[in-house]
Design an enzyme around this catalytic site. Structure first.
Site, PDB file in Angstrom:
ATOM      1  N   GLY A  10      13.818  64.532  44.396  1.00  0.00           N
ATOM      2  CA  GLY A  10      14.486  64.138  45.066  1.00  0.00           C
ATOM      3  C   GLY A  10      15.420  65.668  44.055  1.00  0.00           C
ATOM      4  N   ALA A  11      15.303  66.940  43.992  1.00  0.00           N
ATOM      5  CA  ALA A  11      16.330  67.375  43.670  1.00  0.00           C
ATOM      6  C   ALA A  11      18.475  67.592  43.002  1.00  0.00           C
ATOM      7  CB  ALA A  11      16.456  69.075  44.256  1.00  0.00           C
ATOM      8  N   LYS A 185      22.711  48.201  29.396  1.00  0.00           N
ATOM      9  CA  LYS A 185      23.583  49.408  30.610  1.00  0.00           C
ATOM     10  C   LYS A 185      23.997  49.865  31.544  1.00  0.00           C
ATOM     11  CE  LYS A 185      23.778  54.272  31.893  1.00  0.00           C
ATOM     12  NZ  LYS A 185      23.089  55.597  32.490  1.00  0.00           N
ATOM     13  N   ASN A 203      38.382  56.319  32.300  1.00  0.00           N
ATOM     14  CA  ASN A 203      37.688  55.962  31.586  1.00  0.00           C
ATOM     15  C   ASN A 203      38.718  55.301  30.536  1.00  0.00           C
ATOM     16  OD1 ASN A 203      35.470  56.421  32.860  1.00  0.00           O
ATOM     17  ND2 ASN A 203      34.114  56.656  31.481  1.00  0.00           N
ATOM     18  N   GLU A 265      26.053  53.247  43.537  1.00  0.00           N
ATOM     19  CA  GLU A 265      24.874  52.543  43.354  1.00  0.00           C
ATOM     20  C   GLU A 265      25.762  50.575  43.187  1.00  0.00           C
ATOM     21  OE1 GLU A 265      21.824  55.010  41.930  1.00  0.00           O
ATOM     22  OE2 GLU A 265      23.420  54.845  40.522  1.00  0.00           O
TER      23      GLU A 265
HETATM   24  P1  NAD Z   1      22.384  63.173  43.063  1.00  0.00           P
HETATM   25  O1  NAD Z   1      22.771  61.900  44.149  1.00  0.00           O
HETATM   26  O2  NAD Z   1      22.997  64.119  42.034  1.00  0.00           O
HETATM   27  O3  NAD Z   1      20.285  63.055  43.317  1.00  0.00           O
HETATM   28  C1  NAD Z   1      19.852  62.543  44.532  1.00  0.00           C
HETATM   29  C2  NAD Z   1      18.608  63.940  44.924  1.00  0.00           C
HETATM   30  O4  NAD Z   1      17.583  63.201  45.066  1.00  0.00           O
HETATM   31  C3  NAD Z   1      20.011  64.248  46.413  1.00  0.00           C
HETATM   32  O5  NAD Z   1      18.910  65.211  45.972  1.00  0.00           O
HETATM   33  C4  NAD Z   1      18.985  63.322  47.375  1.00  0.00           C
HETATM   34  O6  NAD Z   1      18.969  64.307  48.002  1.00  0.00           O
HETATM   35  C5  NAD Z   1      17.469  63.486  47.173  1.00  0.00           C
HETATM   36  N1  NAD Z   1      16.860  62.867  47.954  1.00  0.00           N
HETATM   37  C6  NAD Z   1      17.049  61.031  48.671  1.00  0.00           C
HETATM   38  N2  NAD Z   1      16.135  60.108  49.307  1.00  0.00           N
HETATM   39  C7  NAD Z   1      15.364  61.527  48.827  1.00  0.00           C
HETATM   40  C8  NAD Z   1      13.782  61.455  49.507  1.00  0.00           C
HETATM   41  N3  NAD Z   1      13.679  61.221  50.826  1.00  0.00           N
HETATM   42  N4  NAD Z   1      12.839  62.847  49.162  1.00  0.00           N
HETATM   43  C9  NAD Z   1      13.563  63.716  48.279  1.00  0.00           C
HETATM   44  N5  NAD Z   1      14.613  63.555  48.168  1.00  0.00           N
HETATM   45  C10 NAD Z   1      15.295  62.519  48.515  1.00  0.00           C
HETATM   46  O7  NAD Z   1      22.143  61.416  42.120  1.00  0.00           O
HETATM   47  P2  NAD Z   1      22.050  61.767  40.233  1.00  0.00           P
HETATM   48  O8  NAD Z   1      23.373  61.985  39.489  1.00  0.00           O
HETATM   49  O9  NAD Z   1      20.404  62.290  39.977  1.00  0.00           O
HETATM   50  O10 NAD Z   1      21.479  60.306  40.384  1.00  0.00           O
HETATM   51  C11 NAD Z   1      20.052  60.797  40.420  1.00  0.00           C
HETATM   52  C12 NAD Z   1      19.642  58.752  39.375  1.00  0.00           C
HETATM   53  O11 NAD Z   1      20.090  58.691  38.056  1.00  0.00           O
HETATM   54  C13 NAD Z   1      21.092  57.609  39.588  1.00  0.00           C
HETATM   55  O12 NAD Z   1      20.041  55.989  39.997  1.00  0.00           O
HETATM   56  C14 NAD Z   1      22.086  58.125  39.195  1.00  0.00           C
HETATM   57  O13 NAD Z   1      22.825  56.584  38.853  1.00  0.00           O
HETATM   58  C15 NAD Z   1      20.927  58.253  37.467  1.00  0.00           C
HETATM   59  N6  NAD Z   1      21.546  58.749  36.426  1.00  0.00           N
HETATM   60  C16 NAD Z   1      22.810  60.124  36.953  1.00  0.00           C
HETATM   61  C17 NAD Z   1      22.826  60.593  34.895  1.00  0.00           C
HETATM   62  C18 NAD Z   1      23.652  61.534  35.987  1.00  0.00           C
HETATM   63  O14 NAD Z   1      24.413  62.192  34.998  1.00  0.00           O
HETATM   64  N7  NAD Z   1      23.310  62.166  37.029  1.00  0.00           N
HETATM   65  C19 NAD Z   1      22.547  59.922  34.648  1.00  0.00           C
HETATM   66  C20 NAD Z   1      21.869  58.883  34.384  1.00  0.00           C
HETATM   67  C21 NAD Z   1      21.466  58.301  34.888  1.00  0.00           C
HETATM   68  O1  KPL Z   2      27.257  55.895  32.222  1.00  0.00           O
HETATM   69  C1  KPL Z   2      28.131  55.430  32.733  1.00  0.00           C
HETATM   70  C2  KPL Z   2      28.463  56.065  33.716  1.00  0.00           C
HETATM   71  O2  KPL Z   2      30.096  56.769  33.638  1.00  0.00           O
HETATM   72  O3  KPL Z   2      27.775  55.581  34.969  1.00  0.00           O
HETATM   73  C3  KPL Z   2      29.334  55.225  31.581  1.00  0.00           C
HETATM   74  C4  KPL Z   2      30.113  56.473  30.961  1.00  0.00           C
HETATM   75  C5  KPL Z   2      28.540  54.478  30.678  1.00  0.00           C
HETATM   76  C6  KPL Z   2      30.702  54.691  32.086  1.00  0.00           C
HETATM   77  O4  KPL Z   2      30.231  52.766  32.588  1.00  0.00           O
END
Ligand code: NAD
Ligand code: KPL
Length: 306
Positions: A10-11, A185, A203, A265
């Site tokens: 997943g990129a 979290k 927020n 989610e």
């Molecule tokens: P995103 O949607 O930006 O990226 C997910 C990627 O996974 C997409 O590019 C999608 O095409 C790919 N994907 C889906 N199914 C796939 C498959 N079968 N094979 C290959 N690739 C596939 O999501 P994100 O923001 O990077 O979040 C990923 C997880 O991390 C989530 O659970 C999110 O809550 C958590 N998270 C994200 C952040 C953030 O700042 N983005 C911070 C903390 C936690």
């Molecule tokens: O993790 C967060 C989100 O936006 O998903 C914070 C900044 C903690 C807010 O719930």
């Protein structure tokens, strides 16, 4: 001996943030993209771009789809929670015995499903407070400094490869209490994110809904205690207000998903909280009402309510 390759499944935002920093540190890293169309687009771009406050850098990581046949020893699963299990299933035939799976998903449920389905893998739960978003195809912005907590529910010892993360400027700490951190979290996200969607606000404007936030915190603290994570309940309300103030100008991730008309989610956050409350016979009226309101709201917008 050749260093173990980090495969990044997943990129998207977080996957690209991890992959570019590993590549910058000289770690072998390969992207696994969802399909041939995405692989062609990536090849046309030629590289992942990492945008940081002090500049932009390009990293031409190798990429492939699940159909490649090289074995995988270390996999960073960087899909959304609702995609994670199917994504791992797509590469499961390539997993080497004892392969490490780093599960970056928010909320609770997807990690457990993967750990149960592939017991031969070494599943590591990761709770991340880093912030990243995509500005364009294969261009990730590192938007918020944070930390990554890693561990296993069985509180196993830290694997040797963990030091490669800090050496790659991925702030990471191995912890024996990963479930407490994941639950904490989840509680923060349940207290903040749904209300920002329903009140359509940043927020910080939750200050105008103090009573609602505090009542949710009280139910969430009871839930954390009932599910065996009393440590995660300590100081929850203060922490929620600290996060609200620290991120006052931001839109929550759930608000951003809804604004972009993307699936949320919710099932792994509020949905999971309500399911766990059922299991423990806990009457969480406010959480349930919030879950119902949010699902109704999502349906009205034509978005999935799970
Ligand atoms: P995103 O949607 O930006 O990226 C997910 C990627 O996974 C997409 O590019 C999608 O095409 C790919 N994907 C889906 N199914 C796939 C498959 N079968 N094979 C290959 N690739 C596939 O999501 P994100 O923001 O990077 O979040 C990923 C997880 O991390 C989530 O659970 C999110 O809550 C958590 N998270 C994200 C952040 C953030 O700042 N983005 C911070 C903390 C936690
Ligand atoms: O993790 C967060 C989100 O936006 O998903 C914070 C900044 C903690 C807010 O719930």
């Amino acid at each position: 001996m050749a260093e173990t390759t980090w495969h990044i499944l997943g990129a998207g935002s977080l996957g690209s943030l991890w992959a570019t920093r590993l590549a910058r540190a000289g770690q072998p890293a390969t992207l696994i993209l969802r399909d041939e169309a995405r692989l062609s687009r990536y090849r046309a771009c030629g590289a992942l771009e990492l945008v940081e406050p002090d500049g932009t850098s390009r990293w031409a990581l190798p990429a492939e789809t699940a159909a490649a046949d090289t074995p995988i020893q270390r996999l960073v699963v960087a899909c959304k929670a609702y995609d994670a299990e199917a994504a791992v299933a797509s590469i499961a035939h390539r997993l080497a015995p004892g392969a490490a799976l780093l599960l970056l998903q928010n909320g609770i449920g997807s990690q457990q499903a993967i750990a149960e389905r592939w017991p031969q893998a070494h599943c590591i739960f990761v709770s991340s407070t880093e912030g990243a978003y995509l500005r364009g195809d294969y261009q990730v912005v590192h938007a918020g400094r944070g930390h990554n907590w890693l561990g296993t529910p069985a509180s196993e010892a830290e694997p040797a490869w963990c030091t490669a993360l800090s050496a790659s400027a991925i702030p990471a700490t191995w912890t024996g209490d990963i479930l407490d951190r994941v639950w904490r979290k989840l509680a923060l996200n349940c207290a903040i994110n749904p209300l920002t969607v329903l009140h359509d606000c940043r927020n910080g404007l939750l200050r105008n809904h103090e009573g609602e936030v505090n009542a949710l915190c009280a139910e969430l603290a009871d839930l954390l205690a009932a599910t065996g994570h009393p440590a995660a309940a300590i100081g929850l309300r203060d922490d929620v207000w600290r996060v609200i103030e620290a991120t006052a100008n931001n839109y929550s991730s759930m608000h951003q998903d809804v604004a972009r008309r993307r699936r949320t989610e919710i099932a792994f956050l509020l949905g999971q909280a309500c399911r766990q409350a059922d299991t423990h016979d806990l009457p969480v009226q406010r959480l349930r009402a919030l879950h119902d309101r949010l699902r109704t709201h999502l349906r009205a917008l034509g978005l999935p309510d799970d």
